[in-house]
Design an enzyme around this catalytic site. Structure first.
Site, PDB file in Angstrom:
ATOM      1  N   ALA A   1       0.691   2.031   5.340  1.00  0.00           N
ATOM      2  CA  ALA A   1       1.481   1.969   4.124  1.00  0.00           C
ATOM      3  C   ALA A   1       2.503   0.860   4.327  1.00  0.00           C
ATOM      4  O   ALA A   1       2.890   0.568   5.450  1.00  0.00           O
ATOM      5  CB  ALA A   1       2.169   3.302   3.858  1.00  0.00           C
TER       6      ALA A   1
ATOM      7  N   GLY B   1       0.845  -1.188   0.000  1.00  0.00           N
ATOM      8  CA  GLY B   1       0.000   0.000   0.000  1.00  0.00           C
ATOM      9  C   GLY B   1       0.877   1.232   0.000  1.00  0.00           C
ATOM     10  O   GLY B   1       2.047   1.172   0.376  1.00  0.00           O
ATOM     11  N   THR B   2       0.314   2.343  -0.426  1.00  0.00           N
ATOM     12  CA  THR B   2       1.170   3.511  -0.590  1.00  0.00           C
ATOM     13  C   THR B   2       0.782   4.683   0.305  1.00  0.00           C
ATOM     14  O   THR B   2       1.079   4.660   1.489  1.00  0.00           O
ATOM     15  CB  THR B   2       1.219   3.935  -2.068  1.00  0.00           C
ATOM     16  OG1 THR B   2      -0.115   3.969  -2.598  1.00  0.00           O
ATOM     17  CG2 THR B   2       2.010   2.947  -2.880  1.00  0.00           C
ATOM     18  N   THR B   3       0.093   5.696  -0.200  1.00  0.00           N
ATOM     19  CA  THR B   3       0.087   6.994   0.462  1.00  0.00           C
ATOM     20  C   THR B   3      -1.056   7.190   1.462  1.00  0.00           C
ATOM     21  O   THR B   3      -2.222   6.964   1.139  1.00  0.00           O
ATOM     22  CB  THR B   3       0.036   8.114  -0.596  1.00  0.00           C
ATOM     23  OG1 THR B   3       1.057   7.859  -1.562  1.00  0.00           O
ATOM     24  CG2 THR B   3       0.262   9.462   0.031  1.00  0.00           C
TER      25      THR B   3
ATOM     26  N   ALA C   1       2.901   4.931  -7.842  1.00  0.00           N
ATOM     27  CA  ALA C   1       2.364   3.933  -6.915  1.00  0.00           C
ATOM     28  C   ALA C   1       1.134   4.432  -6.168  1.00  0.00           C
ATOM     29  O   ALA C   1       0.473   3.663  -5.479  1.00  0.00           O
ATOM     30  CB  ALA C   1       3.437   3.520  -5.914  1.00  0.00           C
TER      31      ALA C   1
END
Length: 264
Positions: free
Chosen positions: A82, A36-38, A211
């Site tokens: 994240a 997972g990112t932001t 991403a």
């Protein structure tokens, strides 16, 4: 039937240590897993907003377009994640149990500072996996009932904790999201303005970080936005976030680089 420790992690350590994620043995070598990112957060007048995009990636591939990364920890706090998706969600569930277990054993709610400390312990326990590339970097936010205001805590992979002032971001798009909020944040923002600001920040992050996923109008996939105030945790409905996202997208047709002036 002895109650024992108020920590659910201590209970597992005694009776079922193999259930603690950080105690598992992993195969050697680099492990490919969805990430997972932001995640972004901002304090406003009366509480705090925590939001996250929906994209999960695995290398250069989009692994999932509608991942949920923001979860209630209890009635007055939430956590956004994240990093390695599977471990992150498992850590959140463990954290939720930790807070619920404490409340049942002690008969009272843990302070917001205490909750942040408990999450520190859990992240530190995952250090071995983080060294193998399976890091989890959460963000914790909540309404402090004692101080009467919203607070934000960020962490590194070793469990190091920092309290952020005003706003914060973590994940691959955090640099761009933080830069966006730096221009827009004010201490007197309303809940509506803060919600718009964090979606703006996620839009900017998606604009520069592959991403991070921006609002997907075609698939009707929008960021998760949650508010925590003295009334407790509330996740904005899909219709509410969609209205914000559509408004921002329409504005970007005229100003692709974002708002030309502070919000509202």
């Amino acid at each position: 039937m002895t109650p024992g420790s108020s920590s659910f992690l201590d209970f597992l350590e005694t009776h079922r240590p193999e259930l603690i994620p950080g105690r598992r043995r992993l195969p050697e070598g680099v492990i490919e897993a969805p990430h997972g990112t932001t995640i972004v957060a901002a304090v406003f007048d009366g509480g705090v907003v925590l939001a996250g995009d929906r994209r999960a990636t695995m290398g250069n591939v989009i692994a999932q377009r509608d991942m949920e990364k923001v979860f209630p920890a209890d009635e007055y706090s939430a956590v956004g994640v994240a990093g390695t998706a599977g471990l992150a969600i498992e850590m959140v569930r463990m954290f939720q149990l930790e807070l619920e277990h404490y409340e049942k054993i002690e008969g009272t709610v843990l302070s917001l500072e205490g909750k942040a400390n408990r999450l520190t312990t859990m992240i530190r326990g995952n250090l071995g996996m983080a060294m193998q590339g399976l890091a989890v970097v959460p963000m914790f936010a909540g309404y402090d009932l004692d101080l009467g205001r919203g607070r934000i805590f960020t962490y590194d992979v070793t469990g190091g904790r920092s309290e952020e002032r005003g706003f914060a971001a973590t994940g691959s798009g955090s640099v761009f999201a933080r830069g966006s909020m730096k221009k827009l944040h004010r201490d007197d923002l309303s809940a509506e303005q803060a919600s718009t600001m964090v979606v703006q920040a996620l839009y900017d992050a998606a604009d520069d970080d592959s991403a991070t996923g921006g609002p997907d109008l075609a698939r009707k996939i929008f960021p998760i936005v949650s508010l925590i105030t003295e009334d407790g945790f509330r996740r904005l409905t899909e219709a509410e976030v969609a209205e914000i996202a559509v408004s921002i997208t329409d504005q970007r047709l005229a100003h692709p680089n974002g708002p030309q002036a502070p919000l509202l």
